[in-house]
Design a protein around this motif. Structure first.
Motif, PDB file in Angstrom:
ATOM      1  N   ILE A 508       0.984  -1.326   0.068  1.00 18.78           N
ATOM      2  CA  ILE A 508      -0.114  -0.189  -0.034  1.00 18.78           C
ATOM      3  C   ILE A 508       0.892   1.371   0.139  1.00 18.78           C
ATOM      4  CG2 ILE A 508      -1.654   1.358   1.408  1.00 18.78           C
ATOM      5  CD1 ILE A 508      -2.755  -1.481   2.054  1.00 18.78           C
ATOM      6  N   ALA A 509       2.049   1.213   0.768  1.00 19.04           N
ATOM      7  CA  ALA A 509       2.953   2.316   0.725  1.00 19.04           C
ATOM      8  C   ALA A 509       3.507   2.729  -0.617  1.00 19.04           C
ATOM      9  CB  ALA A 509       3.988   2.168   1.826  1.00 19.04           C
ATOM     10  N   VAL A 510       3.909   1.584  -1.151  1.00 13.88           N
ATOM     11  CA  VAL A 510       4.368   1.706  -2.581  1.00 13.88           C
ATOM     12  C   VAL A 510       3.583   2.260  -3.544  1.00 13.88           C
ATOM     13  CG1 VAL A 510       5.399   0.316  -4.478  1.00 13.88           C
ATOM     14  CG2 VAL A 510       6.183  -0.074  -2.117  1.00 13.88           C
ATOM     15  N   VAL A 511       2.440   1.837  -3.345  1.00 11.43           N
ATOM     16  CA  VAL A 511       1.329   2.366  -4.489  1.00 11.43           C
ATOM     17  C   VAL A 511       1.008   3.899  -4.253  1.00 11.43           C
ATOM     18  CG1 VAL A 511      -0.962   2.249  -5.435  1.00 11.43           C
ATOM     19  CG2 VAL A 511       0.390   0.139  -4.961  1.00 11.43           C
ATOM     20  N   GLY A 512       0.986   4.405  -2.934  1.00 15.98           N
ATOM     21  CA  GLY A 512       0.704   5.679  -2.616  1.00 15.98           C
ATOM     22  C   GLY A 512       1.856   6.244  -3.017  1.00 15.98           C
ATOM     23  N   GLU A 533       0.261  -3.238 -10.932  1.00 13.92           N
ATOM     24  CA  GLU A 533       0.535  -4.764 -10.517  1.00 13.92           C
ATOM     25  C   GLU A 533       0.294  -4.746  -8.988  1.00 13.92           C
ATOM     26  OE1 GLU A 533       4.718  -6.870  -9.986  1.00 13.92           O
ATOM     27  OE2 GLU A 533       4.134  -6.582 -11.961  1.00 13.92           O
ATOM     28  N   GLN A 534       0.845  -4.038  -8.031  1.00 13.95           N
ATOM     29  CA  GLN A 534       0.613  -4.105  -6.726  1.00 13.95           C
ATOM     30  C   GLN A 534      -0.847  -3.813  -6.386  1.00 13.95           C
ATOM     31  OE1 GLN A 534       3.168  -5.021  -4.623  1.00 13.95           O
ATOM     32  NE2 GLN A 534       4.098  -5.470  -6.592  1.00 13.95           N
ATOM     33  N   LEU A 535      -1.422  -3.091  -6.722  1.00 13.57           N
ATOM     34  CA  LEU A 535      -2.872  -2.679  -6.787  1.00 13.57           C
ATOM     35  C   LEU A 535      -3.632  -4.213  -6.893  1.00 13.57           C
ATOM     36  CD1 LEU A 535      -4.062   0.467  -8.096  1.00 13.57           C
ATOM     37  CD2 LEU A 535      -4.208  -0.128  -5.747  1.00 13.57           C
ATOM     38  N   GLU A 536      -3.361  -4.757  -7.853  1.00  9.23           N
ATOM     39  CA  GLU A 536      -4.003  -6.055  -8.426  1.00  9.23           C
ATOM     40  C   GLU A 536      -3.630  -7.228  -7.234  1.00  9.23           C
ATOM     41  OE1 GLU A 536      -6.437  -6.167 -10.176  1.00  9.23           O
ATOM     42  OE2 GLU A 536      -6.006  -3.973 -10.662  1.00  9.23           O
ATOM     43  N   HIS A 537      -2.451  -7.270  -6.726  1.00  5.48           N
ATOM     44  CA  HIS A 537      -2.026  -8.017  -5.890  1.00  5.48           C
ATOM     45  C   HIS A 537      -2.601  -7.961  -4.365  1.00  5.48           C
ATOM     46  CE1 HIS A 537       1.928 -10.215  -3.825  1.00  5.48           C
ATOM     47  NE2 HIS A 537       0.919 -10.856  -3.754  1.00  5.48           N
ATOM     48  N   ILE A 538      -2.724  -6.553  -4.170  1.00  2.00           N
ATOM     49  CA  ILE A 538      -3.494  -6.105  -2.857  1.00  2.00           C
ATOM     50  C   ILE A 538      -5.100  -6.624  -3.001  1.00  2.00           C
ATOM     51  CG2 ILE A 538      -4.438  -4.200  -1.532  1.00  2.00           C
ATOM     52  CD1 ILE A 538      -2.063  -2.469  -2.650  1.00  2.00           C
ATOM     53  N   ARG A 539      -5.439  -6.526  -3.927  1.00  3.61           N
ATOM     54  CA  ARG A 539      -6.991  -6.917  -4.493  1.00  3.61           C
ATOM     55  C   ARG A 539      -7.135  -8.504  -4.246  1.00  3.61           C
ATOM     56  NH1 ARG A 539      -9.473  -3.082  -6.729  1.00  3.61           N
ATOM     57  NH2 ARG A 539      -7.734  -2.823  -8.280  1.00  3.61           N
ATOM     58  N   ALA A 540      -6.093  -9.089  -4.667  1.00  7.53           N
ATOM     59  CA  ALA A 540      -6.186 -10.447  -4.342  1.00  7.53           C
ATOM     60  C   ALA A 540      -5.916 -11.052  -3.030  1.00  7.53           C
ATOM     61  CB  ALA A 540      -5.323 -11.126  -5.326  1.00  7.53           C
ATOM     62  N   LEU A 541      -5.212 -10.272  -2.304  1.00  6.16           N
ATOM     63  CA  LEU A 541      -5.014 -10.674  -0.817  1.00  6.16           C
ATOM     64  C   LEU A 541      -6.160 -10.173   0.002  1.00  6.16           C
ATOM     65  CD1 LEU A 541      -1.122  -9.985  -0.597  1.00  6.16           C
ATOM     66  CD2 LEU A 541      -2.054 -12.163  -0.564  1.00  6.16           C
ATOM     67  N   ASP A 542      -6.517  -8.861  -0.375  1.00  6.50           N
ATOM     68  CA  ASP A 542      -7.576  -8.413   0.644  1.00  6.50           C
ATOM     69  C   ASP A 542      -8.497  -7.532  -0.154  1.00  6.50           C
ATOM     70  OD1 ASP A 542      -9.349  -7.428   2.738  1.00  6.50           O
ATOM     71  OD2 ASP A 542      -7.596  -6.624   3.729  1.00  6.50           O
ATOM     72  N   ALA A 543      -9.432  -8.058  -0.768  1.00  7.80           N
ATOM     73  CA  ALA A 543     -10.466  -7.152  -1.905  1.00  7.80           C
ATOM     74  C   ALA A 543     -11.211  -6.226  -0.813  1.00  7.80           C
ATOM     75  CB  ALA A 543     -11.395  -8.135  -2.520  1.00  7.80           C
ATOM     76  N   ARG A 547      -8.183   0.808   2.152  1.00 10.86           N
ATOM     77  CA  ARG A 547      -7.478   1.733   1.372  1.00 10.86           C
ATOM     78  C   ARG A 547      -7.642   1.294  -0.024  1.00 10.86           C
ATOM     79  NH1 ARG A 547      -5.545   5.873   1.014  1.00 10.86           N
ATOM     80  NH2 ARG A 547      -3.592   5.744   0.396  1.00 10.86           N
ATOM     81  N   LEU A 548      -8.150   0.274  -0.523  1.00  6.31           N
ATOM     82  CA  LEU A 548      -7.979  -0.283  -1.825  1.00  6.31           C
ATOM     83  C   LEU A 548      -8.766   0.753  -2.899  1.00  6.31           C
ATOM     84  CD1 LEU A 548      -6.719  -2.187  -3.794  1.00  6.31           C
ATOM     85  CD2 LEU A 548      -8.884  -3.572  -3.241  1.00  6.31           C
ATOM     86  N   ALA A 549      -9.766   1.237  -2.484  1.00  7.43           N
ATOM     87  CA  ALA A 549     -10.731   1.929  -3.203  1.00  7.43           C
ATOM     88  C   ALA A 549     -10.036   3.419  -3.575  1.00  7.43           C
ATOM     89  CB  ALA A 549     -12.259   2.174  -2.671  1.00  7.43           C
ATOM     90  N   ALA A 550      -9.428   4.205  -2.416  1.00  3.92           N
ATOM     91  CA  ALA A 550      -9.127   5.289  -2.550  1.00  3.92           C
ATOM     92  C   ALA A 550      -7.724   5.202  -3.883  1.00  3.92           C
ATOM     93  CB  ALA A 550      -8.672   5.859  -1.108  1.00  3.92           C
ATOM     94  N   LEU A 551      -7.041   4.257  -3.383  1.00  2.00           N
ATOM     95  CA  LEU A 551      -5.854   4.017  -4.302  1.00  2.00           C
ATOM     96  C   LEU A 551      -6.218   3.754  -5.757  1.00  2.00           C
ATOM     97  CD1 LEU A 551      -3.603   1.622  -2.208  1.00  2.00           C
ATOM     98  CD2 LEU A 551      -3.365   4.235  -2.535  1.00  2.00           C
ATOM     99  N   ASP A 552      -7.435   2.943  -6.031  1.00  2.00           N
ATOM    100  CA  ASP A 552      -8.012   2.960  -7.192  1.00  2.00           C
ATOM    101  C   ASP A 552      -8.265   4.071  -8.052  1.00  2.00           C
ATOM    102  OD1 ASP A 552      -7.616   0.183  -7.557  1.00  2.00           O
ATOM    103  OD2 ASP A 552      -9.355  -0.389  -6.968  1.00  2.00           O
TER     104      ASP A 552
END
Length: 566
Positions: A508-512, A533-543, A547-552
């Motif tokens: 999450i820190a990397v994407v931000g 790529e990291q966003l998709e990885h985060i989604r796979a681990l914890d959809a 923080r996912l929606a904000a990063l998207d």
């Protein structure tokens, strides 16, 4: 093979000029002649003088050539293939091995003109020399006119490409890509050369999808081997190994002399877990082109992995022999040869190799470390555990003191330490292999070493260490960001990601951090691709991560800002 075919043998060096063109070569051209024969050096100098070239220096072998090229650059290098033929013992590096060192160690600029001169009729040697892409090669005997025309053609091509090369040398890759696009339009005769440079620049920027597009565009015009190989490389670099393998298999079938295709095919096969097939591919390549040291070294490594100690011994013995006269000998080759000999039950042969290492490589960086590792292998084979431990401690202390070891050699040292329950030393060596720059192991590769050794406890311990280091790096990245060093913060975050690739907090820190850099400093294709790529990885681990929606949304905003299509 080089783009230019060899000349027809129409005369002898030193013969009177036959219909030499009236226009002389640029008198400012500097030329280095590399030839052990003083008579032939004089003939070449005379031929160059006839073409208006007077800034000429000479070297008698590979070693003196490397020293000369280390002191100053030359526009043209005319190199005799059989460099050892003029010595008393008929030994030394040949022209192909010299070119390999010059390219690999970046002693000559990409735009330097390297012309191989050879009367060698042996098929394998000519293929090897051609594989390493000299600007041209000329078969002897030849006339002064042939030499003049070949140099003139190479200089004309270099003049066209030089502005792009200079931007590359200045680290201005983006501008170099733009210049290549414009130059292809204004100088269409070199359009394919500029396309090749563009694709290689995209590759250097890790924009493998864009490189794939450029290679595809070239192939739509002309099915050249280098573009097919480049396409396969771009596909493999994107992790699509299964797609790359059939491309390479067909390329090898259609172009059996394109040796780099064998190398990449073997690498893909090895990544797929088929060491035996990778070994067979490299053996096929070595049968065609038996003089390239790095391929022989890789064949030896793959043979060891496949359990073929006889094949490994054969390959590493050739590497040690062929490297003997190189300015860049690697004592790790001796270690690998010792490993193969010990594996096949030949401790006496291994001891002979160790003596050669000690005698011929004294003073070379890491030579003492490699000797200690080798001696430990022999002691292990003899069942002398106490002596082996003593040597391993010597090797570890030398690495701690700064002796350079490749990641693979560090892994081998760590494995030897594990066999003697030297757990702390093994973990230290593996951490070093993780921090080895471009050749560094991934965290998972390092952990697998412990798992395969039957030590999951050490794998867990290293995981905790890596997570702790990643946490420290997150703090360092915060400090850099607060000081306004956005790029520095992202580089630190990427180090943390390397240490803990599956850690949600780090991801999450990397994407931000990447998105902040992109929004403030401009679109960066490889970084943006990494963030996606990291966003998709985060989604796979914890959809459902909060923080996912904000990063998207931030990613979508960045793409809109720069007009990037999704």
């Amino acid at each position: 093979m080089p783009e230019n075919s060899p000349s027809s043998p129409t005369g002898t060096p030193g013969a009177a000029p036959a219909n030499l063109p009236a226009a002389p070569l640029n008198a400012q051209l500097s030329v280095l002649i590399v030839d052990p024969n003083p008579g032939l050096r004089a003939n070449l100098q005379n031929m160059l003088n006839q073409s208006g070239v007077t800034r000429i220096e000479s070297a008698v072998n590979a070693s003196t050539a490397i020293k000369a090229l280390g002191r100053k650059s030359f526009d043209v290098i005319l190199c005799e293939y059989e460099l050892g033929s003029g010595t008393t013992s008929n030994e030394g590096q040949d022209g192909q091995q010299l070119l390999e060192d010059l390219r690999h160690h970046r002693i000559i600029a990409p735009w330097a003109i390297f012309v191989m001169l050879t009367a060698e009729g042996a098929y394998g040697k000519v293929v090897s020399a051609a594989e390493l892409t000299p600007t041209d090669y000329i078969l002897k005997p030849f006339t002064a006119q042939v030499l003049h025309e070949r140099i003139q053609k190479a200089v004309t091509r270099r003049t066209a490409l030089l502005p792009v090369y200079q931007l590359i040398a200045q680290g201005r890759a983006r501008e170099a890509i733009d210049a290549a696009i414009e130059s292809a339009r204004t100088r269409p005769a070199y359009a394919l050369d500029f396309a090749r440079l563009r694709a290689e620049l995209h590759t250097s920027l890790k924009e493998h999808d864009l490189a794939e597009t450029v290679y595809g565009d070239v192939l739509a015009i002309k099915p050249v081997g280098w573009a097919r190989l480049g396409l396969a490389r771009a596909v493999a670099a994107q992790g699509r190994t299964l797609d790359a393998i059939p491309l390479l298999e067909q390329l090898v079938a259609d172009n059996p002399r394109l040796m780099a295709a064998y190398d990449l095919l073997a690498r893909c096969q090895q990544e797929r877990g088929d060491a035996a097939l990778a070994k067979k591919t490299l053996e096929d390549a070595v049968a065609i082109s038996p003089y390239v040291v790095r391929r022989l070294r890789k064949l030896g490594e793959v043979a060891l992995e496949a359990g073929d100690t006889d094949g490994a011994e054969k390959s590493f013995r050739q590497v040690v022999t062929r490297s003997r006269f190189s300015e860049f000998r690697n004592p790790e080759d001796h270690v690998n040869l010792v490993r193969a000999l010990v594996g096949k039950g030949d401790p006496a042969g291994a001891s002979t190799v160790i003596r050669d290492l000690e005698r011929s490589l004294r003073g070379t960086p890491a030579a003492d470390t490699c000797k200690a590792i080798s001696v430990a292998l022999v002691h292990d084979a003899a069942g002398n555990a106490a002596a082996a431990v003593k040597e391993l401690k010597t090797a570890v202390d030398a690495v701690r003191a700064g002796d350079p070891l490749s990641p693979n050699m560090r892994v081998g040292l760590a494995q030897s330490c594990l066999a003697h329950r030297m757990d702390d030393e093994a973990s230290e060596m593996m951490l070093g292999a993780l921090n080895a720059g471009d050749d560094a192991l991934s965290a998972q590769q390092a952990l697998n070493v412990f798992v395969k050794a039957g030590r999951p406890d050490l794998a867990d311990g290293m995981s905790r260490q890596l997570r702790a280091q990643a946490q420290i790096l997150l703090g360092v990245a915060d400090e850099k960001r607060n000081m306004g060093d956005v790029r520095g913060a992202v580089q630190t975050l990427l180090e943390a990601l390397h240490m803990a690739p599956n850690n949600l907090q780090v991801m999450i820190a990397v994407v931000g951090g990447v998105l902040r850099q992109v929004m403030e400093m401009g679109w960066d294709h490889p970084l943006a691709a990494l963030a996606q790529e990291q966003l998709e990885h985060i989604r796979a681990l914890d959809a459902a991560h909060p923080r996912l929606a904000a990063l998207d949304a931030e990613m979508a905003a960045a793409k809109r800002k720069y007009g990037i299509s999704s």
